[in-house]
Write an enzyme that holds these catalytic residues in place. Structure first.
Site, PDB file in Angstrom:
ATOM      1  N   HIS A 270       0.952  -1.130  -0.024  1.00 15.27           N
ATOM      2  CA  HIS A 270       0.328   0.129  -0.246  1.00 15.27           C
ATOM      3  C   HIS A 270       1.556   1.650  -0.214  1.00 15.27           C
ATOM      4  CE1 HIS A 270      -3.228   2.915   1.510  1.00 15.27           C
ATOM      5  NE2 HIS A 270      -3.930   1.841   0.707  1.00 15.27           N
ATOM      6  N   ASP A 329      -8.145  -4.844  -0.817  1.00 13.56           N
ATOM      7  CA  ASP A 329      -8.824  -5.858  -1.663  1.00 13.56           C
ATOM      8  C   ASP A 329      -7.993  -6.987  -1.728  1.00 13.56           C
ATOM      9  OD1 ASP A 329      -7.562  -2.520  -3.256  1.00 13.56           O
ATOM     10  OD2 ASP A 329      -9.485  -3.795  -3.478  1.00 13.56           O
TER      11      ASP A 329
HETATM   12  C1  SDX Z   1      -6.496   0.679  -3.104  1.00 14.53           C
HETATM   13  O1  SDX Z   1      -3.873   4.822  -2.044  1.00 14.53           O
HETATM   14  C2  SDX Z   1      -5.239   4.462  -1.099  1.00 14.53           C
HETATM   15  O2  SDX Z   1      -6.007   4.475  -0.199  1.00 14.53           O
HETATM   16  C3  SDX Z   1      -5.979   2.638  -1.919  1.00 14.53           C
HETATM   17  C4  SDX Z   1      -6.564   2.218  -1.613  1.00 14.53           C
HETATM   18  C5  SDX Z   1      -8.130   2.925  -1.246  1.00 14.53           C
HETATM   19  O3  SDX Z   1      -8.686   2.479  -0.384  1.00 14.53           O
HETATM   20  O4  SDX Z   1      -8.498   3.936  -1.943  1.00 14.53           O
HETATM   21  O5  SDX Z   1      -5.955   1.639  -0.080  1.00 14.53           O
HETATM   22  C6  SDX Z   1      -7.164   0.957  -2.438  1.00 14.53           C
HETATM   23  O6  SDX Z   1      -5.604   0.607  -4.113  1.00 14.53           O
HETATM   24  C7  SDX Z   1      -5.187  -0.824  -2.471  1.00 14.53           C
HETATM   25  C8  SDX Z   1      -4.200  -1.114  -2.987  1.00 14.53           C
HETATM   26  C9  SDX Z   1      -4.477  -2.234  -4.344  1.00 14.53           C
HETATM   27  N1  SDX Z   1      -2.968  -2.482  -4.964  1.00 14.53           N
HETATM   28  C10 SDX Z   1      -3.205  -3.635  -4.456  1.00 14.53           C
HETATM   29  O7  SDX Z   1      -3.340  -4.935  -3.940  1.00 14.53           O
HETATM   30  C11 SDX Z   1      -1.798  -4.268  -6.583  1.00 14.53           C
HETATM   31  C12 SDX Z   1      -0.580  -4.734  -5.258  1.00 14.53           C
HETATM   32  N2  SDX Z   1       0.148  -3.520  -4.323  1.00 14.53           N
HETATM   33  C13 SDX Z   1       0.978  -3.035  -5.448  1.00 14.53           C
HETATM   34  O8  SDX Z   1       1.001  -2.442  -6.329  1.00 14.53           O
HETATM   35  C14 SDX Z   1       1.941  -1.586  -4.653  1.00 14.53           C
HETATM   36  O9  SDX Z   1       1.844  -2.271  -3.670  1.00 14.53           O
HETATM   37  C15 SDX Z   1       1.003  -0.428  -4.990  1.00 14.53           C
HETATM   38  C16 SDX Z   1       0.131   0.090  -6.028  1.00 14.53           C
HETATM   39  C17 SDX Z   1      -0.466  -0.439  -3.946  1.00 14.53           C
HETATM   40  C18 SDX Z   1       1.987   0.455  -4.393  1.00 14.53           C
HETATM   41  O10 SDX Z   1       2.914   0.969  -4.490  1.00 14.53           O
HETATM   42  P1  SDX Z   1       4.104   1.145  -4.011  1.00 14.53           P
HETATM   43  O11 SDX Z   1       4.220   2.341  -3.582  1.00 14.53           O
HETATM   44  O12 SDX Z   1       5.524   1.802  -5.600  1.00 14.53           O
HETATM   45  O13 SDX Z   1       4.707   0.487  -3.350  1.00 14.53           O
HETATM   46  P2  SDX Z   1       4.810  -0.064  -2.496  1.00 14.53           P
HETATM   47  O14 SDX Z   1       5.667   1.893  -1.743  1.00 14.53           O
HETATM   48  O15 SDX Z   1       4.283  -0.439  -1.258  1.00 14.53           O
HETATM   49  O16 SDX Z   1       6.197  -0.666  -2.635  1.00 14.53           O
HETATM   50  C19 SDX Z   1       7.289  -0.744  -1.675  1.00 14.53           C
HETATM   51  C20 SDX Z   1       8.459  -1.985  -2.091  1.00 14.53           C
HETATM   52  C21 SDX Z   1       8.550  -1.612  -3.958  1.00 14.53           C
HETATM   53  O17 SDX Z   1       9.697  -2.495  -3.603  1.00 14.53           O
HETATM   54  P3  SDX Z   1      11.599  -1.681  -4.537  1.00 14.53           P
HETATM   55  O18 SDX Z   1      11.521  -0.359  -5.368  1.00 14.53           O
HETATM   56  O19 SDX Z   1      11.242  -0.921  -2.881  1.00 14.53           O
HETATM   57  O20 SDX Z   1      12.328  -2.037  -4.564  1.00 14.53           O
HETATM   58  O21 SDX Z   1       7.731  -3.222  -2.452  1.00 14.53           O
HETATM   59  C22 SDX Z   1       7.656  -3.182  -3.795  1.00 14.53           C
HETATM   60  C23 SDX Z   1       7.560  -2.333  -4.704  1.00 14.53           C
HETATM   61  O22 SDX Z   1       8.203  -2.656  -6.011  1.00 14.53           O
HETATM   62  N3  SDX Z   1       6.288  -4.100  -3.841  1.00 14.53           N
HETATM   63  C24 SDX Z   1       6.088  -4.799  -3.880  1.00 14.53           C
HETATM   64  C25 SDX Z   1       3.981  -4.873  -3.608  1.00 14.53           C
HETATM   65  N4  SDX Z   1       4.267  -4.041  -3.436  1.00 14.53           N
HETATM   66  C26 SDX Z   1       4.687  -3.155  -3.367  1.00 14.53           C
HETATM   67  N5  SDX Z   1       6.288  -6.408  -4.216  1.00 14.53           N
HETATM   68  C27 SDX Z   1       5.636  -7.197  -4.293  1.00 14.53           C
HETATM   69  N6  SDX Z   1       4.261  -7.348  -4.534  1.00 14.53           N
HETATM   70  C28 SDX Z   1       3.698  -6.306  -4.052  1.00 14.53           C
HETATM   71  N7  SDX Z   1       2.223  -6.992  -3.779  1.00 14.53           N
END
Ligand code: SDX
Length: 395
Positions: A270, A329
């Site tokens: 997140h 989700d």
């Molecule tokens: C919602 O913003 C909100 O409030 C949204 C929401 C709402 O109510 O409106 O909460 C609803 O959108 C929830 C999120 C739903 N999306 C997913 O579940 C998709 C999977 N999650 C990822 O795509 C990601 O975690 C995000 C998009 C949610 C966040 O993106 P970020 O900010 O780029 O990810 P992060 O800061 O959490 O990541 C830190 C690290 C990164 O690696 P590095 O660049 O540090 O090496 O963790 C990695 C990311 O690549 N990473 C993951 C991951 N999510 C982040 N690696 C593996 N699996 C994952 N799911």
């Protein structure tokens, strides 16, 4: 050739905003609406209570709730001519494509509530949006399965009405289970608002130009559709179905950790929560209740698979170090599938629930006399001062 402009740190970005609606403490996994914790609201309130809270700043007393529910209920029907909008779509259109189109068109039918400078028109537009979204989402579903539209009923509450419009057919009335209706209502509460997420920021930016609320909500639906945001619930179910069995979990955990592999654990991570998303906890509890009520707990392997995936991931340093926990989700799709919704409707349901958040945040911005048009800052990385090639100069 590439000129690098230095970033003027003194320039205040228009990308942030003040708000009194929702508070998130990402490090401690806390979510509050107008000061009430989401766990308390999900446990002791219904969605209409939470809508009144988000829109008006406090939970309603008994007369206020009665009036609010009446105002919403008596706006649930859609202008009959809007049915022709649905007929313009292919039957296999994604419900979110239909909702973007139909909601955007509402301003063509309800132009008596598009003057954003008039508080009464803003209130009417807010009530209409809140009331009509379930009708539009249910109609999008009915259209996709070739069944006749089912009209809203004033004797049903918000969640019951939505389930009835979605699953009833002329030949057989949908039997509304109080447990499922309560689960639906709770899912709406858990998705109602979430501070300045991508879709809410989209609604605010669209609204900052003075666009009408229907057009702003349509822009929010478009942003929510993405798999990184509201589309994640649909993606979680596809991921669980791809994993298929517990013995394949380690393979997918390794893929999620591999930078060169595009696979991500959907429903994990997140932008703000670096702890467990409090909504995911409530959702998991609701999962058990719904599957038990439907008597399909043992036949629904996805919940066991999801819980095992969560257990293994949260024992793995990669996810713990990167603070990647289940988000709202991760479990919602399992409940929705058990209730009979196709995966294509999961994000549409999220849009139904989030409409109240979009509208509350839009009102908060429009009511602020000092609000200005949003103009996010950029850091220019392109070329500068280039001369036209001679060949152009002869023209
Ligand atoms: C919602 O913003 C909100 O409030 C949204 C929401 C709402 O109510 O409106 O909460 C609803 O959108 C929830 C999120 C739903 N999306 C997913 O579940 C998709 C999977 N999650 C990822 O795509 C990601 O975690 C995000 C998009 C949610 C966040 O993106 P970020 O900010 O780029 O990810 P992060 O800061 O959490 O990541 C830190 C690290 C990164 O690696 P590095 O660049 O540090 O090496 O963790 C990695 C990311 O690549 N990473 C993951 C991951 N999510 C982040 N690696 C593996 N699996 C994952 N799911």
């Amino acid at each position: 050739e590439t000129g690098m402009f230095t970033y003027d740190p003194g320039f205040t970005s228009t990308a942030s905003c003040d708000s009194a609606i929702t508070y998130i403490d990402g490090d401690n996994g806390i979510l509050m609406h107008r000061g009430y914790r989401i766990e308390d609201l999900a446990e002791h309130c219904d969605f209409m209570d939470v809508c009144h809270l988000l829109l008006n700043g406090d939970l309603p007393d008994v007369p206020q709730k009665k009036q609010f529910e009446h105002d919403i209920t008596y706006h649930t029907m859609l202008h009959e001519q809007m049915i022709y909008f649905f007929r313009g779509f292919r039957r296999d259109s994604h419900p979110m494509a239909v909702m973007v189109g139909v909601v955007g068109a509402l301003s063509a039918f309800y132009h008596d509530s598009t003057d954003i400078t008039d508080p009464h028109q803003r209130m009417v537009a807010s009530h209409r949006m809140l009331a009509k979204m379930p009708t539009i989402a249910a109609m999008a579903y009915k259209y996709s399965v070739g069944q006749p539209f089912v009209y809203p009923r004033n004797d049903l509450n918000y969640a019951e009405n939505f389930l009835n419009m979605t699953f009833s057919v002329p030949a057989e009335e949908y039997k509304i289970s109080p447990t499922l209706a309560r689960a639906m209502d709770r899912i709406f509460i858990l998705h109602a608002d979430h501070e300045q997420n991508a879709s809410t920021s989209t609604v605010r930016i669209a609204g900052s130009s003075g666009a009408n609320p229907f057009a702003c909500v349509a822009s929010g639906i478009a942003s929510l559709w993405g798999p990184a945001h509201g589309g994640a619930n649909e993606a979680v179910l596809r991921m669980l179905q791809e994993i298929g069995s517990k013995d394949r979990i380690p393979e997918f955990i390794e893929r999620a950790k591999d930078k060169n592999d595009p696979f991500r654990l959907m429903g994990f991570g997140h932008r703000v929560y670096k702890n467990y998303d409090p909504r995911a906890k409530v959702m998991q509890k609701s999962c058990h209740e719904v599957l038990d009520e439907l008597g399909i707990r043992k036949d629904e392997p996805l919940l066991d698979l999801a819980m095992e995936l969560e257990r293994i991931a949260l024992e793995d340093d990669f996810f713990v170090d990167k603070k990647l926990f289940p988000n709202v989700d991760f479990y919602s799709g399992i409940i929705l599938k058990a209730m009979g919704f196709p995966t294509s409707m999961f994000t549409a349901l999220f849009a139904v629930a989030r409409t109240v958040g979009w509208i509350a945040q839009w009102n908060e911005m429009v009511e602020d006399p000092n609000h200005r048009i949003s103009r996010p800052r950029q850091l220019y990385q392109g070329n500068t001062g280039r001369e036209l090639p001679e060949s152009y100069k002869t023209n």
